[in-house]
Design an enzyme around this catalytic site. Sequence first.
Site: not given
Ligand code: PDD
Length: 285
Positions: A31, A50, A98, A100, A145, A177, A201
């Site tokens: 996503y 990304r 289903r 994997h 992501k 993070e 991320l």
């Molecule tokens: N999440 N690290 C993690 C684990 C995150 O879920 C996010 C953002 C970030 C920051 O990434 P960015 O600056 O590209 O938004 C870092 C989004 C906003 C979400 O899951 O809703």
Amino acid sequence: MIVYLNGEWIPAEQARVSVFDRGFVFGDSVYEVIPVYGYKPFRVTAHVRRLEASLIAVGMDPHRLSLDWPIFFRQLADTLPSGDGSMYLQISRGAAPRQHAFPANAPLTVFAYARPQIAESSERLTIGIKAVLLDDIRWSRCDIKSTSLIANVLLVQEALARGADEALLVRDGHVNEGAVSNVFVVRSSRLMTAPRGHNILGGITRDVVLELASLCAIPLDEQAPTRSELLAAEEVLVTSSTREVTAVTKIDARPVGSGSPGPIFWQLYNAFQALKDDVRQGIDR
Ligand code: PDD
């Protein structure tokens, strides 16, 4: 609300996805969340880069999608009732019986919508947010992501249960993070944040803040702070597409620095607001 699903723009109530969709059954999807300022999608090229990296990392070929992303995201931004908001896009490996292993012929499921910005309270801005330190229980490919977010969901819920807004995650003694954000600390007036890699991320807002720090001549070390460096920091900031730049003023009930958002936060915050104003006026920087 109008949503996009597999080539159609339809009311959300009419959108239907198979119960066998692998996004639903396995969390087998990736996503993006992209901010919109004045109907202008923010940093689309970086988000698409990304997204494509996430797709490739999970074995979904981006060429199977025939969307022109910049045009698509402009169309999606135009569904907003007012100019500011954020767009969500999810791509799953499709619906199939289903098992994997990857299905042979399932078309990818593409779902997207835009929603208005949920305004941050001015208190949050001037007081900052609370965070807790928690063990990073996630997998070892945090750079993808993926919608497989059960660990992040549990971490955020634990933070909320402890009266905080964000969990700062500790792995091997380092704070890489947050559960939903990237983390910066200020030590001796220098910014410090974990380098890109599998532990974080690669946040688009993180990259923006790196650019703004350079413009503001704030020295920066791309190095993950240790737990004790974080706890001794003058300032702690978190960044994300939905939170932009936010000060963390309390960690585990202890004040960070003076206990109020500090000078580096305000410098970066003001630079970020100026950047948003430019974006709204069509100045792409
Ligand atoms: N999440 N690290 C993690 C684990 C995150 O879920 C996010 C953002 C970030 C920051 O990434 P960015 O600056 O590209 O938004 C870092 C989004 C906003 C979400 O899951 O809703």
